[in-house]
Design a protein around this motif. Structure first.
Motif, PDB file in Angstrom:
ATOM      1  N   ASP A 155       0.838  -1.209   0.000  1.00 42.33           N
ATOM      2  CA  ASP A 155       0.000   0.000   0.000  1.00 42.33           C
ATOM      3  C   ASP A 155       0.867   1.250   0.000  1.00 42.33           C
ATOM      4  N   THR A 156       1.944   1.195   0.777  1.00 43.02           N
ATOM      5  CA  THR A 156       2.835   2.355   0.852  1.00 43.02           C
ATOM      6  C   THR A 156       3.440   2.637  -0.523  1.00 43.02           C
ATOM      7  N   ARG A 157       3.854   1.575  -1.217  1.00 42.59           N
ATOM      8  CA  ARG A 157       4.432   1.771  -2.553  1.00 42.59           C
ATOM      9  C   ARG A 157       3.370   2.285  -3.534  1.00 42.59           C
ATOM     10  N   ASP A 158       2.194   1.685  -3.485  1.00 42.47           N
ATOM     11  CA  ASP A 158       1.130   2.116  -4.415  1.00 42.47           C
ATOM     12  C   ASP A 158       0.778   3.587  -4.208  1.00 42.47           C
ATOM     13  N   ARG A 159       0.653   3.967  -2.936  1.00 43.19           N
ATOM     14  CA  ARG A 159       0.296   5.359  -2.656  1.00 43.19           C
ATOM     15  C   ARG A 159       1.435   6.301  -3.067  1.00 43.19           C
ATOM     16  N   LEU A 160       2.666   5.870  -2.835  1.00 47.01           N
ATOM     17  CA  LEU A 160       3.811   6.706  -3.192  1.00 47.01           C
ATOM     18  C   LEU A 160       3.885   6.871  -4.713  1.00 47.01           C
ATOM     19  N   THR A 161       3.615   5.790  -5.443  1.00 51.67           N
ATOM     20  CA  THR A 161       3.596   5.877  -6.904  1.00 51.67           C
ATOM     21  C   THR A 161       2.513   6.857  -7.355  1.00 51.67           C
ATOM     22  N   GLU A 162       1.362   6.761  -6.689  1.00 54.24           N
ATOM     23  CA  GLU A 162       0.267   7.672  -7.034  1.00 54.24           C
ATOM     24  C   GLU A 162       0.656   9.123  -6.772  1.00 54.24           C
ATOM     25  N   LEU A 163       1.285   9.339  -5.613  1.00 57.60           N
ATOM     26  CA  LEU A 163       1.714  10.692  -5.258  1.00 57.60           C
ATOM     27  C   LEU A 163       2.731  11.215  -6.273  1.00 57.60           C
ATOM     28  N   GLY A 164       3.650  10.325  -6.686  1.00 60.87           N
ATOM     29  CA  GLY A 164       4.654  10.696  -7.684  1.00 60.87           C
ATOM     30  C   GLY A 164       4.011  11.060  -9.015  1.00 60.87           C
TER      31      GLY A 164
END
Lengths: 280, 433
Positions: free
Chosen positions: B329-338
């Motif tokens: 989830d942390t990676r998915d959200r970070l990708t989204e933020l990026g």
């Protein structure tokens, strides 16, 4: 003062100590101008929980037996803040820590022994950056040291010879601080049959009480964690489940009760086992 | 000459694209809060050497560890061959390293072949483990369609790359036997020579097969390189820095927040002057940019093996919490933020956050902080750090802890114990024998 029992364990272990324990406090010793070798940090469980109080007293008996000069803080002790910190309340944790550090430093405490792996971990690892620097040991380490020094043996008390015993690793002692051998040492000297559960040492399964769980209902799931753990302990067919943490003690005892096994399986702290094996 | 030009362009494109994506990942990781992990360097090198290079933590489960080690060794060693392929591709040479390395060349080509065969076999076993045997570790709430196909895709690509490599060698071997002009006798082919009889016997077809496999192999590697930033397979790169930057404190130790220390000191001593800091806007974490950069690096490092989740007491007993999901989830959200930053600029607010939109409160309150997950992770990822930060946000910013925990807080604050006992009774246990 009984606390200053002569340290000659060669003879004293033969006389059962039926006398009422006197628990020396830091305040009391200071009034006499004395300083103990070690502070016994009792912890909230050890102070208030009826089951854990028994462990507390046994540790005092062991300390008396070997003639170690100790004291407790008594009413000046306060929660280390562990459950607050792990539940996310860093403010409350640090408030507790600073208050405790003031008290400990006020008494110029250098060395602490504690019966609770949570207190142990917090005092040892999390107090230093807040200004509290002490040598902190868990009672399993103290017992290990006393055994190695020949100060306590397994004589004059209940015999555990040949009994099947399994040890449940407390997370904050084992994985949390890499202490796996000290509590096992206390069991090895019993000449008992020490059996390991499938999940032990680095892969030991939590009892379910850590991280603030002791103080709340578990989230919805298939079963409670302590039940899972007791099932595993029962697979070893042990007569005694040895614990080294008052929180684990509660969870494991409840688990045993859940299966109506309290007559067949005893959950005992390693301090209780040591005291009992020495007839204390 | 045209072939060399095409190769050159492909090579440059692959490298450029890869660098672009790597820079994006570095930028995303730097969205995290600062934490110093540069102390005790000797110890860090040692951990990296043991845990990442030596894969010591993998061996807690010997069967997958041996299979994985084969693929890993294949990956590292066969890269020497890729170097040769790139030089040959750029200069139109063939097996350029052969005359330089002499007899040693035969040895390395032979070992590549055995390794390639090992990689193929290991990947086949991995595919069976993932798809035919229902291993609990490979299922779970977070193992949705994409993570599952990502895993299979990686394995299939590896099998194809290694097959092309062996087929190329088989054709090359045949051509060498025929003393074909361009194909100097070089290398030893213990594996591919076994398939030589399955090859056509005429020179033209053999050259065609050799060339097709050569191009397939190298284009495949370029493509795979650029697949990494989108895949869990990125662990082959990040496992190394991630272990180097490991938490060195005992696992039981959770960090003390310096901003809180200042406030507590000021509360206890009104004369204490709070030193000016660029303190973070909030206590704890609501979104990924409230986490440390190390937590974010860990999210990119996670290869979703699920060892953490399979040891988590909450997960084992059927609770919603899964440490692997915390990392994914942390990676998915970070990708989204990026992606938001790329599209809308860096001040864009999308109204979403890691807490609630990705990770639910029920998940994080189920954690016992037992460190089974951090112990199990083969690359020293720490999901507990993220869980703690989310709890801190809920408690200190929102005051929305579960009611029973609020009661506990109240008791600690007022009575110095988590229960409603009077502090004056603390020594009652010692009063009577």
């Amino acid at each position: 003062m009984i606390a200053e029992n002569p340290s000659d364990s060669q003879t004293s272990h033969l006389t059962p100590q039926t006398s009422v324990l006197h628990i020396p406090t830091m305040a009391e010793l200071r009034a006499k101008g004395e300083h103990p070798d070690i502070l016994f940090w009792v912890g909230c469980m050890g102070s208030y929980d009826e089951r854990a109080q028994k462990i507390t007293k046994d540790i005092c008996k062991i300390l008396n037996h070997v003639g170690m000069k100790y004291a407790v803080l008594g009413i000046e002790e306060s929660c280390t803040g562990d459950p607050a910190k792990r539940s996310g309340n860093e403010f409350l944790f640090q408030m507790q820590a600073m208050i405790n550090i003031q008290v400990l430093d006020g008494y110029q405490v250098k060395k602490i022994v504690t019966a609770c792996p949570h207190c142990f971990n917090t005092l040892k690892n999390e107090y230093p950056t807040l200004g509290g620097h002490y040598e902190v040991i868990h009672h399993s380490q103290l017992i290990q040291q006393l055994i190695n020094e020949g100060k306590i043996r397994t004589e004059g008390g209940e015999s555990f010879k040949g009994k099947k015993i399994t040890f449940h690793d407390p997370c904050y002692l084992g994985r949390g601080n890499n202490i796996y051998e000290a509590p096992r040492r206390a069991l090895e000297v019993l000449d008992a049959e020490l059996v390991e559960m499938k999940r032990c040492k680095t892969t030991g399964l939590c009892c379910g009480a850590g991280g603030g769980q002791m103080f709340k209902e578990p989230e919805h799931g298939k079963k409670d964690i302590n039940i899972e753990r007791i099932e595993e302990a029962m697979e070893t067919k042990s007569e005694v489940i040895a614990a080294a943490c008052p929180f684990c003690m509660t969870m494991l005892s409840d688990g045993v009760k859940n299966f109506n096994q309290e007559n067949g399986i005893k959950v005992l702290d390693i301090a209780e086992i040591t005291a009992s094996a020495n007839g204390l | 000459m045209i072939a060399q030009l095409i190769f050159f362009l492909l090579f440059i494109a692959a490298i450029t694209l890869f660098i672009k994506n790597v820079r994006k990942i570095i930028r995303n990781i730097n969205l995290g809060l600062p934490v110093d992990r540069s102390d005790r360097k000797a110890e860090r090198w040692k951990i990296m050497f043991k845990v990442a290079f030596g894969q010591t933590k993998m061996f807690a489960r010997p069967i997958p560890a041996i299979l994985h080690f084969t693929v890993y060794a294949g990956f590292i060693i066969i890269n020497i061959e890729v170097l040769e392929i790139i030089i040959d591709g750029l200069f139109g040479t063939h097996r350029i390293l052969a005359p330089i390395l002499g007899l040693f060349y035969n040895f390395i080509i032979a070992s590549f072949e055995w390794l390639a065969l090992g990689v193929i076999l290991a990947c086949i076993v991995f595919l069976i483990r993932r798809n035919a045997i229902n291993l609990r570790r490979f299922s779970g709430l977070e193992m949705t369609k994409w993570p599952k196909s990502d895993a299979n895709l990686i394995l299939i690509i590896e099998i194809l790359l290694m097959s092309a490599f062996l087929k190329m060698n088989a054709a090359d071997f045949q051509l060498q036997q025929m003393a074909s002009a361009h194909y100097v006798a070089a290398g030893a082919f213990p594996v591919s020579s076994m398939f030589a009889s399955m090859m056509p016997q005429n020179e033209g077809s053999l050259i065609l097969i050799e060339r097709i496999c050569w191009w397939f192999h190298i284009i495949g590697i370029f493509a795979f390189l650029n697949y990494l930033p989108y895949s869990k397979h990125l662990h082959i790169v990040l496992a190394f820095p991630n272990t180097w930057f490991s938490k060195l404190e005992p696992k039981g130790e959770l960090n003390n927040m310096p901003t809180v220390t200042n406030e507590v000191k000021a509360m206890l001593d009104p004369s204490y002057l709070v030193p000016p800091t660029n303190a973070p806007a909030r206590f704890g974490a609501k979104d990924v940019n409230d986490l440390s950069w190390k937590s974010l690096m860990e999210a990119y490092t996670c290869t979703e093996c699920g060892r953490c989740t399979s040891e988590c007491p909450a997960n084992i007993t059927g609770k919603l919490l899964s440490p692997r999901k915390i990392m994914m989830d942390t990676r998915d959200r970070l990708t989204e933020l990026g992606n938001n930053i790329d599209i809308h600029g860096k001040d864009h607010i999308d109204g979403k956050s890691l807490l609630d939109n990705y990770i639910s409160r029920e998940e994080i309150w189920a954690c016992t902080s037992c460190n089974a997950c951090t112990m199990a992770c083969p690359v020293n990822i720490d999901p507990l750090a993220i869980i703690l930060e989310l709890r801190r946000y809920i408690v200190m910013e929102e005051s929305k802890a579960p009611a029973s925990l609020n009661t506990m807080f109240g008791n600690v604050e007022n009575n110095g114990a988590p229960w409603k006992y009077s502090p004056a009774d603390r020594l009652n246990w010692g009063k009577e024998g």
